[in-house]
Scaffold this active site. Structure first.
Site, PDB file in Angstrom:
ATOM      1  N   ASN A   1      41.366  47.078  23.371  1.00  0.00           N
ATOM      2  CA  ASN A   1      40.990  48.497  23.295  1.00  0.00           C
ATOM      3  C   ASN A   1      42.143  49.337  22.752  1.00  0.00           C
ATOM      4  OD1 ASN A   1      38.999  50.503  23.721  1.00  0.00           O
ATOM      5  ND2 ASN A   1      40.143  51.244  25.508  1.00  0.00           N
TER       6      ASN A   1
ATOM      7  N   SER B   1      45.368  54.624  40.013  1.00  0.00           N
ATOM      8  CA  SER B   1      44.398  55.680  39.735  1.00  0.00           C
ATOM      9  C   SER B   1      44.005  56.415  41.009  1.00  0.00           C
ATOM     10  CB  SER B   1      43.158  55.033  39.105  1.00  0.00           C
ATOM     11  OG  SER B   1      42.092  55.948  39.102  1.00  0.00           O
ATOM     12  N   ALA B   2      43.657  57.684  40.848  1.00  0.00           N
ATOM     13  CA  ALA B   2      43.163  58.468  41.984  1.00  0.00           C
ATOM     14  C   ALA B   2      41.829  57.930  42.489  1.00  0.00           C
ATOM     15  CB  ALA B   2      43.010  59.930  41.570  1.00  0.00           C
TER      16      ALA B   2
ATOM     17  N   TYR C   1      36.431  48.841  39.703  1.00  0.00           N
ATOM     18  CA  TYR C   1      37.630  49.319  38.995  1.00  0.00           C
ATOM     19  C   TYR C   1      38.657  49.842  40.010  1.00  0.00           C
ATOM     20  CZ  TYR C   1      40.702  52.457  36.424  1.00  0.00           C
ATOM     21  OH  TYR C   1      41.813  53.109  35.943  1.00  0.00           O
TER      22      TYR C   1
ATOM     23  N   LYS D   1      42.480  48.312  41.225  1.00  0.00           N
ATOM     24  CA  LYS D   1      43.750  49.050  41.260  1.00  0.00           C
ATOM     25  C   LYS D   1      44.387  48.949  42.652  1.00  0.00           C
ATOM     26  CE  LYS D   1      43.898  50.545  37.062  1.00  0.00           C
ATOM     27  NZ  LYS D   1      44.946  50.066  36.153  1.00  0.00           N
TER      28      LYS D   1
ATOM     29  N   PHE E   1      45.625  61.166  38.097  1.00  0.00           N
ATOM     30  CA  PHE E   1      44.386  61.907  38.322  1.00  0.00           C
ATOM     31  C   PHE E   1      43.574  61.842  37.023  1.00  0.00           C
ATOM     32  CE2 PHE E   1      43.959  63.217  42.675  1.00  0.00           C
ATOM     33  CZ  PHE E   1      45.051  62.532  43.170  1.00  0.00           C
TER      34      PHE E   1
ATOM     35  N   ARG F   1      25.829  62.473  39.099  1.00  0.00           N
ATOM     36  CA  ARG F   1      26.095  61.074  38.751  1.00  0.00           C
ATOM     37  C   ARG F   1      26.449  60.334  40.035  1.00  0.00           C
ATOM     38  NH1 ARG F   1      30.973  60.058  34.546  1.00  0.00           N
ATOM     39  NH2 ARG F   1      32.176  60.849  36.309  1.00  0.00           N
TER      40      ARG F   1
ATOM     41  N   ASP G   1      30.069  60.037  42.320  1.00  0.00           N
ATOM     42  CA  ASP G   1      31.025  61.124  42.055  1.00  0.00           C
ATOM     43  C   ASP G   1      31.386  61.870  43.339  1.00  0.00           C
ATOM     44  OD1 ASP G   1      31.414  60.798  39.396  1.00  0.00           O
ATOM     45  OD2 ASP G   1      30.217  62.516  38.750  1.00  0.00           O
TER      46      ASP G   1
HETATM   47  P1  NAD Z   1      43.494  52.056  27.112  1.00  0.00           P
HETATM   48  O1  NAD Z   1      42.290  51.179  27.176  1.00  0.00           O
HETATM   49  O2  NAD Z   1      43.588  53.026  26.005  1.00  0.00           O
HETATM   50  O3  NAD Z   1      44.809  51.154  27.088  1.00  0.00           O
HETATM   51  C1  NAD Z   1      44.894  49.908  27.759  1.00  0.00           C
HETATM   52  C2  NAD Z   1      45.502  48.913  26.782  1.00  0.00           C
HETATM   53  O4  NAD Z   1      45.612  47.645  27.443  1.00  0.00           O
HETATM   54  C3  NAD Z   1      44.637  48.701  25.530  1.00  0.00           C
HETATM   55  O5  NAD Z   1      45.440  48.864  24.381  1.00  0.00           O
HETATM   56  C4  NAD Z   1      44.124  47.270  25.662  1.00  0.00           C
HETATM   57  O6  NAD Z   1      43.992  46.633  24.407  1.00  0.00           O
HETATM   58  C5  NAD Z   1      45.192  46.627  26.528  1.00  0.00           C
HETATM   59  N1  NAD Z   1      44.711  45.508  27.362  1.00  0.00           N
HETATM   60  C6  NAD Z   1      43.620  45.475  28.161  1.00  0.00           C
HETATM   61  N2  NAD Z   1      43.541  44.275  28.766  1.00  0.00           N
HETATM   62  C7  NAD Z   1      44.603  43.544  28.342  1.00  0.00           C
HETATM   63  C8  NAD Z   1      45.075  42.223  28.603  1.00  0.00           C
HETATM   64  N3  NAD Z   1      44.425  41.402  29.449  1.00  0.00           N
HETATM   65  N4  NAD Z   1      46.212  41.794  27.993  1.00  0.00           N
HETATM   66  C9  NAD Z   1      46.872  42.616  27.131  1.00  0.00           C
HETATM   67  N5  NAD Z   1      46.474  43.867  26.829  1.00  0.00           N
HETATM   68  C10 NAD Z   1      45.354  44.328  27.435  1.00  0.00           C
HETATM   69  O7  NAD Z   1      43.609  52.777  28.520  1.00  0.00           O
HETATM   70  P2  NAD Z   1      44.531  53.999  28.958  1.00  0.00           P
HETATM   71  O8  NAD Z   1      43.671  55.184  29.143  1.00  0.00           O
HETATM   72  O9  NAD Z   1      45.717  54.089  28.082  1.00  0.00           O
HETATM   73  O10 NAD Z   1      44.956  53.516  30.417  1.00  0.00           O
HETATM   74  C11 NAD Z   1      46.162  52.810  30.636  1.00  0.00           C
HETATM   75  C12 NAD Z   1      46.209  52.383  32.079  1.00  0.00           C
HETATM   76  O11 NAD Z   1      46.080  53.532  32.918  1.00  0.00           O
HETATM   77  C13 NAD Z   1      45.059  51.446  32.494  1.00  0.00           C
HETATM   78  O12 NAD Z   1      45.573  50.476  33.370  1.00  0.00           O
HETATM   79  C14 NAD Z   1      44.088  52.360  33.212  1.00  0.00           C
HETATM   80  O13 NAD Z   1      43.333  51.683  34.167  1.00  0.00           O
HETATM   81  C15 NAD Z   1      45.052  53.347  33.865  1.00  0.00           C
HETATM   82  N6  NAD Z   1      44.413  54.639  34.140  1.00  0.00           N
HETATM   83  C16 NAD Z   1      43.826  55.326  33.118  1.00  0.00           C
HETATM   84  C17 NAD Z   1      43.176  56.533  33.380  1.00  0.00           C
HETATM   85  C18 NAD Z   1      42.481  57.285  32.270  1.00  0.00           C
HETATM   86  O14 NAD Z   1      41.644  58.149  32.568  1.00  0.00           O
HETATM   87  N7  NAD Z   1      42.792  57.033  31.009  1.00  0.00           N
HETATM   88  C19 NAD Z   1      43.161  57.041  34.687  1.00  0.00           C
HETATM   89  C20 NAD Z   1      43.798  56.328  35.715  1.00  0.00           C
HETATM   90  C21 NAD Z   1      44.434  55.123  35.418  1.00  0.00           C
HETATM   91  N1  UDP Z   2      31.116  64.943  34.071  1.00  0.00           N
HETATM   92  C1  UDP Z   2      29.992  65.614  33.575  1.00  0.00           C
HETATM   93  N2  UDP Z   2      29.441  65.151  32.402  1.00  0.00           N
HETATM   94  C2  UDP Z   2      29.945  64.076  31.717  1.00  0.00           C
HETATM   95  C3  UDP Z   2      31.068  63.405  32.251  1.00  0.00           C
HETATM   96  C4  UDP Z   2      31.622  63.861  33.428  1.00  0.00           C
HETATM   97  O1  UDP Z   2      29.524  66.590  34.147  1.00  0.00           O
HETATM   98  O2  UDP Z   2      29.381  63.699  30.674  1.00  0.00           O
HETATM   99  C5  UDP Z   2      31.755  65.460  35.301  1.00  0.00           C
HETATM  100  C6  UDP Z   2      31.846  64.455  36.449  1.00  0.00           C
HETATM  101  O3  UDP Z   2      30.686  64.527  37.256  1.00  0.00           O
HETATM  102  C7  UDP Z   2      33.113  64.938  37.163  1.00  0.00           C
HETATM  103  C8  UDP Z   2      33.978  65.493  36.026  1.00  0.00           C
HETATM  104  O4  UDP Z   2      33.075  65.788  34.957  1.00  0.00           O
HETATM  105  O5  UDP Z   2      32.811  66.011  38.037  1.00  0.00           O
HETATM  106  C9  UDP Z   2      35.021  64.504  35.516  1.00  0.00           C
HETATM  107  O6  UDP Z   2      34.384  63.280  35.209  1.00  0.00           O
HETATM  108  P1  UDP Z   2      35.193  62.069  34.555  1.00  0.00           P
HETATM  109  O7  UDP Z   2      34.236  60.918  34.415  1.00  0.00           O
HETATM  110  O8  UDP Z   2      35.901  62.537  33.335  1.00  0.00           O
HETATM  111  O9  UDP Z   2      36.331  61.729  35.637  1.00  0.00           O
HETATM  112  P2  UDP Z   2      36.186  61.148  37.125  1.00  0.00           P
HETATM  113  O10 UDP Z   2      34.835  61.489  37.643  1.00  0.00           O
HETATM  114  O11 UDP Z   2      36.415  59.689  36.995  1.00  0.00           O
HETATM  115  O12 UDP Z   2      37.255  61.832  37.900  1.00  0.00           O
END
Ligand code: NAD
Ligand code: UDP
Length: 340
Positions: A35, A124-125, A148, A152, A177, A288, A291
């Site tokens: 990804n 993650s939160a 998921y 974590k 968050f 959803r 949530d």
């Molecule tokens: P992302 O998908 O953009 O980046 C993750 C990267 O890891 C990708 O480049 C993917 O190719 C690589 N990857 C996945 N599985 C792999 C594997 N087995 N070996 C090697 N590479 C692998 O995601 P992101 O948004 O940059 O998130 C980064 C981290 O933060 C993740 O662990 C995610 O769970 C965590 N996180 C993200 C969010 C968010 O909303 N983006 C929130 C909380 C936590």
């Molecule tokens: N949400 C929404 N429409 C969408 C996606 C999300 O109303 O298409 C709302 C969801 O119910 C939450 C907030 O936006 O209240 C953030 O959602 P998101 O999925 O981005 O983050 P998470 O729920 O994982 O914190």
């Protein structure tokens, strides 16, 4: 420092690579590109004016990681690699336990084998789930409600146990968050193929006319306007949180990375309308499932221990996210004419 970044070709990881390079660190990236994009690493290098080493590999390949860690000898690993879709984790739980839990176990084994003793983990939160009351402190009840979130939490527990067994080991779990935003140049950011689950990428998809209207999931929550409230945090602030966490001493620590401020879905849509200077069609639909009404961080521990505090507001998050989207209408595959 020499730093290994797993998942450094992804959204948050690529911004971390840029920042680490800009600060003068030596950076190696490992990513299987499931990804992520090499173009993101390239942009991070261009923005920093320095190069990183890149290895395309899967973190579940322990032998390869051992060879890589021996070669690089990093003082720290920033561990972003993993899968992140809540919905997909419900449909394909084993895939999530495999990449997120087994992948982290493989990395820890390789670190143990090569005596690399510092890791910063992307948690993650979502680990707080339904049981906690906002604002969530690190001591709030943990109750992840999907695979998921559980993956974590499992990695956090693994890190805690590992630190207890090796007093020289340092592990920091950062509970993000809602990360949004992009590099202010518009060159590094998030692009989601298909229909995004998260709010901001979906809103952007509507602005780009990939989707008809934003569906607001519920307007009967106990919040000021009835829609869900979240603690959105600029990805630049998140990355600074990682830099601050590099200084944490041995043992297991956990920190929330959030602003402490919540915004409703309506407020986010309004801010994005200002950022992109157009009306964004939306409608209220059913809640959803899974949530929570409100998810907001109590960021006091990170402020106290790390001296870290978020700097960017919702407008900056929306403006920067929109700038990236405008320059990358199809992600890193195609850059809009005129964009650098
Ligand atoms: P992302 O998908 O953009 O980046 C993750 C990267 O890891 C990708 O480049 C993917 O190719 C690589 N990857 C996945 N599985 C792999 C594997 N087995 N070996 C090697 N590479 C692998 O995601 P992101 O948004 O940059 O998130 C980064 C981290 O933060 C993740 O662990 C995610 O769970 C965590 N996180 C993200 C969010 C968010 O909303 N983006 C929130 C909380 C936590
Ligand atoms: N949400 C929404 N429409 C969408 C996606 C999300 O109303 O298409 C709302 C969801 O119910 C939450 C907030 O936006 O209240 C953030 O959602 P998101 O999925 O981005 O983050 P998470 O729920 O994982 O914190």
């Amino acid at each position: 420092m020499r730093v290994l970044v797993t998942g450094g070709a992804g959204y948050i990881g690529s911004l971390a690579v840029w920042r680490l390079l800009a600060l003068g660190h030596t950076v190696s990236v490992v990513d299987n590109l499931a990804n992520g994009s090499l173009a993101a690493v390239q942009s991070a290098e261009d923005l920093a004016g320095r190069a990183a080493d890149f290895v395309q590999a899967d973190i579940r390949d322990t032998d390869l990681l051992i060879r890589l860690l021996r070669d690089v000898q990093p003082q720290a690993v920033l561990h972003f690699a993993g899968l992140k879709s809540v919905a997909e984790s419900v449909a394909l739980p084993l895939r999530y336990y495999d990449h997120n839990v087994q992948g982290s176990l493989s990395l820890l084994r390789a670190m143990q084998e090569t005596a690399v003793r510092r890791i910063i983990f992307s948690s993650s939160a979502t680990v707080y789930g339904q049981a906690a009351r906002a604002p969530f402190a690190e001591t709030s009840p943990i109750e992840p409600v999907n695979p998921y979130g559980r993956s974590k939490w499992m990695v956090e527990m693994m890190l805690r146990d590992f630190c207890a067994a090796d007093p020289a080991f340092s592990a920091v779990a950062l509970r993000y968050f809602n990360p949004v935003g992009a590099h202010p140049s518009g060159r590094l950011g998030e692009w989601v193929a298909g229909a995004p689950n998260n709010l901001l990428p979906y809103i952007i998809g509507v602005v780009q006319e990939r989707f008809e209207r934003v569906r607001i999931f519920g307007d009967d929550y106990p919040t000021p306007d009835g829609s869900g409230v979240r603690d959105y945090i600029h990805v630049l602030d998140l990355v600074e949180g990682h830099c601050a966490a590099l200084q944490v001493g041995p043992g297991f620590s956990v920190y929330n990375l959030g602003t402490g401020i919540g915004y409703s879905v309506h407020e986010v849509i309004r801010a994005m309308q200002v950022a992109c200077e157009r009306a964004i069609p939306h409608e209220v639909v059913e809640r959803r499932s899974g949530d929570v009404a409100i998810s907001i961080a109590d960021p006091a521990r990170a402020r106290h221990d790390l001296g870290w505090q978020a700097q960017y507001d919702l407008m900056a998050m929306c403006r920067d996210a929109w700038r990236f989207a405008e320059q990358h209408p199809n992600g890193y595959g195609r850059v809009a004419a005129g964009a650098s």
